[in-house]
Design a protein around this motif. Structure first.
Motif, PDB file in Angstrom:
ATOM      1  N   LEU A   1     109.901 -71.303  -6.583  1.00 46.08           N
ATOM      2  CA  LEU A   1     110.801 -70.573  -5.699  1.00 46.08           C
ATOM      3  C   LEU A   1     111.816 -71.549  -5.111  1.00 46.08           C
ATOM      4  O   LEU A   1     111.438 -72.562  -4.519  1.00 46.08           O
ATOM      5  CB  LEU A   1     110.019 -69.899  -4.571  1.00 46.08           C
ATOM      6  CG  LEU A   1     109.087 -68.748  -4.976  1.00 46.08           C
ATOM      7  CD1 LEU A   1     108.247 -68.310  -3.785  1.00 46.08           C
ATOM      8  CD2 LEU A   1     109.891 -67.570  -5.519  1.00 46.08           C
ATOM      9  N   ALA A   2     113.072 -71.249  -5.287  1.00 52.15           N
ATOM     10  CA  ALA A   2     114.117 -72.093  -4.708  1.00 52.15           C
ATOM     11  C   ALA A   2     114.062 -71.989  -3.187  1.00 52.15           C
ATOM     12  O   ALA A   2     113.592 -70.985  -2.641  1.00 52.15           O
ATOM     13  CB  ALA A   2     115.487 -71.652  -5.223  1.00 52.15           C
ATOM     14  N   PRO A   3     114.504 -73.021  -2.483  1.00 46.83           N
ATOM     15  CA  PRO A   3     114.503 -72.972  -1.013  1.00 46.83           C
ATOM     16  C   PRO A   3     115.214 -71.724  -0.496  1.00 46.83           C
ATOM     17  O   PRO A   3     116.320 -71.401  -0.937  1.00 46.83           O
ATOM     18  CB  PRO A   3     115.265 -74.250  -0.627  1.00 46.83           C
ATOM     19  CG  PRO A   3     115.040 -75.176  -1.775  1.00 46.83           C
ATOM     20  CD  PRO A   3     115.025 -74.298  -2.997  1.00 46.83           C
TER      21      PRO A   3
ATOM     22  N   ALA B   1     109.762 -61.630  -2.847  1.00 45.58           N
ATOM     23  CA  ALA B   1     110.426 -60.351  -3.099  1.00 45.58           C
ATOM     24  C   ALA B   1     111.756 -60.532  -3.825  1.00 45.58           C
ATOM     25  O   ALA B   1     112.213 -59.634  -4.536  1.00 45.58           O
ATOM     26  CB  ALA B   1     110.646 -59.610  -1.784  1.00 45.58           C
ATOM     27  N   GLN B   2     112.375 -61.700  -3.654  1.00 46.90           N
ATOM     28  CA  GLN B   2     113.672 -61.969  -4.282  1.00 46.90           C
ATOM     29  C   GLN B   2     113.541 -62.692  -5.620  1.00 46.90           C
ATOM     30  O   GLN B   2     114.545 -62.969  -6.271  1.00 46.90           O
ATOM     31  CB  GLN B   2     114.524 -62.825  -3.332  1.00 46.90           C
ATOM     32  CG  GLN B   2     114.852 -62.149  -2.010  1.00 46.90           C
ATOM     33  CD  GLN B   2     115.441 -63.118  -0.995  1.00 46.90           C
ATOM     34  OE1 GLN B   2     115.044 -64.280  -0.935  1.00 46.90           O
ATOM     35  NE2 GLN B   2     116.390 -62.640  -0.205  1.00 46.90           N
ATOM     36  N   SER B   3     112.317 -62.957  -6.032  1.00 44.85           N
ATOM     37  CA  SER B   3     112.104 -63.807  -7.208  1.00 44.85           C
ATOM     38  C   SER B   3     112.330 -63.092  -8.535  1.00 44.85           C
ATOM     39  O   SER B   3     112.553 -63.735  -9.556  1.00 44.85           O
ATOM     40  CB  SER B   3     110.674 -64.350  -7.192  1.00 44.85           C
ATOM     41  OG  SER B   3     109.745 -63.285  -7.390  1.00 44.85           O
ATOM     42  N   ASN B   4     112.201 -61.763  -8.533  1.00 40.97           N
ATOM     43  CA  ASN B   4     112.258 -60.964  -9.768  1.00 40.97           C
ATOM     44  C   ASN B   4     111.099 -61.260 -10.712  1.00 40.97           C
ATOM     45  O   ASN B   4     111.150 -60.906 -11.892  1.00 40.97           O
ATOM     46  CB  ASN B   4     113.594 -61.158 -10.508  1.00 40.97           C
ATOM     47  CG  ASN B   4     114.758 -60.577  -9.733  1.00 40.97           C
ATOM     48  OD1 ASN B   4     114.638 -59.511  -9.135  1.00 40.97           O
ATOM     49  ND2 ASN B   4     115.884 -61.283  -9.727  1.00 40.97           N
ATOM     50  N   TRP B   5     110.049 -61.926 -10.216  1.00 38.46           N
ATOM     51  CA  TRP B   5     108.859 -62.154 -11.026  1.00 38.46           C
ATOM     52  C   TRP B   5     108.079 -60.849 -11.159  1.00 38.46           C
ATOM     53  O   TRP B   5     108.180 -59.951 -10.321  1.00 38.46           O
ATOM     54  CB  TRP B   5     107.946 -63.192 -10.376  1.00 38.46           C
ATOM     55  CG  TRP B   5     108.511 -64.574 -10.283  1.00 38.46           C
ATOM     56  CD1 TRP B   5     109.666 -65.041 -10.845  1.00 38.46           C
ATOM     57  CD2 TRP B   5     107.946 -65.675  -9.570  1.00 38.46           C
ATOM     58  NE1 TRP B   5     109.857 -66.366 -10.536  1.00 38.46           N
ATOM     59  CE2 TRP B   5     108.807 -66.784  -9.746  1.00 38.46           C
ATOM     60  CE3 TRP B   5     106.801 -65.844  -8.802  1.00 38.46           C
ATOM     61  CZ2 TRP B   5     108.557 -68.035  -9.187  1.00 38.46           C
ATOM     62  CZ3 TRP B   5     106.545 -67.087  -8.237  1.00 38.46           C
ATOM     63  CH2 TRP B   5     107.411 -68.170  -8.432  1.00 38.46           C
TER      64      TRP B   5
ATOM     65  N   VAL C   1     107.204 -57.409  -1.671  1.00 36.46           N
ATOM     66  CA  VAL C   1     107.359 -57.348  -3.126  1.00 36.46           C
ATOM     67  C   VAL C   1     107.295 -55.878  -3.541  1.00 36.46           C
ATOM     68  O   VAL C   1     106.335 -55.180  -3.200  1.00 36.46           O
ATOM     69  CB  VAL C   1     106.254 -58.150  -3.838  1.00 36.46           C
ATOM     70  CG1 VAL C   1     106.351 -57.969  -5.350  1.00 36.46           C
ATOM     71  CG2 VAL C   1     106.344 -59.629  -3.470  1.00 36.46           C
ATOM     72  N   PRO C   2     108.284 -55.370  -4.264  1.00 33.09           N
ATOM     73  CA  PRO C   2     108.277 -53.957  -4.674  1.00 33.09           C
ATOM     74  C   PRO C   2     107.090 -53.640  -5.583  1.00 33.09           C
ATOM     75  O   PRO C   2     106.717 -54.451  -6.441  1.00 33.09           O
ATOM     76  CB  PRO C   2     109.601 -53.808  -5.434  1.00 33.09           C
ATOM     77  CG  PRO C   2     110.453 -54.947  -4.970  1.00 33.09           C
ATOM     78  CD  PRO C   2     109.506 -56.075  -4.695  1.00 33.09           C
ATOM     79  N   MET C   3     106.512 -52.455  -5.403  1.00 30.10           N
ATOM     80  CA  MET C   3     105.380 -52.050  -6.232  1.00 30.10           C
ATOM     81  C   MET C   3     105.755 -52.011  -7.709  1.00 30.10           C
ATOM     82  O   MET C   3     104.896 -52.198  -8.579  1.00 30.10           O
ATOM     83  CB  MET C   3     104.859 -50.684  -5.796  1.00 30.10           C
ATOM     84  CG  MET C   3     104.048 -50.701  -4.510  1.00 30.10           C
ATOM     85  SD  MET C   3     102.614 -51.821  -4.569  1.00 30.10           S
ATOM     86  CE  MET C   3     101.669 -51.141  -5.933  1.00 30.10           C
ATOM     87  N   ALA C   4     107.027 -51.787  -7.996  1.00 28.72           N
ATOM     88  CA  ALA C   4     107.476 -51.748  -9.393  1.00 28.72           C
ATOM     89  C   ALA C   4     107.283 -53.092 -10.086  1.00 28.72           C
ATOM     90  O   ALA C   4     107.236 -53.157 -11.323  1.00 28.72           O
ATOM     91  CB  ALA C   4     108.941 -51.337  -9.455  1.00 28.72           C
TER      92      ALA C   4
END
Length: 256
Positions: free
Chosen positions: A125-127, A132-136, A155-158
């Motif tokens: 993860l970048a600083p 939630a923003q990782s798109n993992w 983190v979205p359930m999707a």
């Protein structure tokens, strides 16, 4: 006359004694495959938590035995804990989200919930970037603390694939079907070693929460029963046997 008086006194006291004993007899104990804390080996329930529970049974003169403990998939056991007024589930991580839902006896061991990734993928993860923003894509066991903590981190359930057990999620991670897995770090290490997988293939990308495992009781279990178990556990933790159990299974002692 004396015999009749004794009989009257006995009949008067007996219901009281039965009422005093009944709550412990009514308790149902549930667990899951969660090594090294609780798991089945050669048909027997073993682990640090069952051995602690067995000691509490002895100390409280409770009628239950480890043979009566039901080993269920986590989601099913968790659902039963919510609906059965006499249920107790272990080893349950006490989180902020769960705390008001149950009554707690513990702590019994340290819990460190993490997000792991494959070291070969070099995912970091970048600083300033959140999970939630990782798109993992994430794996988690249904109703486990890992799932609940991912949700708490928005983190979205999707992006979360739910499984019935940890091994399924770990195999999904190994095959590249998910990018990351949220679970208890000690259990991940144990499962990897038991399958002959090098633990170095995994890296901790994020520590979700460090907390403790407890015996979780349904809210309707009488308060005096909870107090009995907590008092018994507090006493047991002062003995050398408690530390021996934790050492035997490589479990870290809680600090509170």
């Amino acid at each position: 006359m004396k015999k009749r008086l004794f009989l009257v006194l006995f009949l008067g006291v007996a219901p009281f004694l039965m009422a005093q004993k009944a709550p412990l007899e009514n308790l149902h104990f549930l667990t899951e495959e969660f090594p090294p804390y609780n798991y089945v080996e050669n048909g027997q329930l073993v682990g640090s938590s069952p051995e602690i529970l067995a000691a509490l049974f002895t100390q409280l003169k409770a009628p239950q035995t480890l043979q009566e403990v039901k080993v269920l998939p986590w989601a099913r056991a968790y659902s039963q804990l919510e609906t059965d007024p006499w249920a107790c589930l272990f080893s349950t991580t006490k989180t902020k989200e769960r705390e008001p839902l149950f009554q707690w006896v513990g702590p019994i061991s340290l819990a460190r919930n993490v997000v792991i990734t494959l070291a070969s993928k070099h995912l970091t993860l970048a600083p300033g970037v959140s999970l939630a923003q990782s798109n993992w894509t994430f794996g988690a066991v249904r109703d486990d603390a890992g799932e609940q903590l991912l949700i708490a981190h928005h983190v979205p359930m999707a992006q979360i694939s739910l499984t019935t057990n940890a091994l399924q999620a770990l195999e999904m991670l190994n095959s590249g079907r998910i990018d990351a897995f949220a679970y208890d770090e000690s259990v991940i290490d144990w499962l990897a070693r038991s399958r002959g997988w090098e633990t170095s293939r995994y890296q901790v990308a994020e520590v979700l929460e460090t907390g403790y495992h407890y015996f979780a009781f349904n809210l309707k279990v009488p308060a005096e029963v909870i107090k009995e178990f907590q008092t018994a556990l507090d006493h047991f933790k002062t003995t050398g046997q408690y530390q021996q159990i934790l050492t035997k299974f490589g479990v870290v002692m809680p600090h509170s």
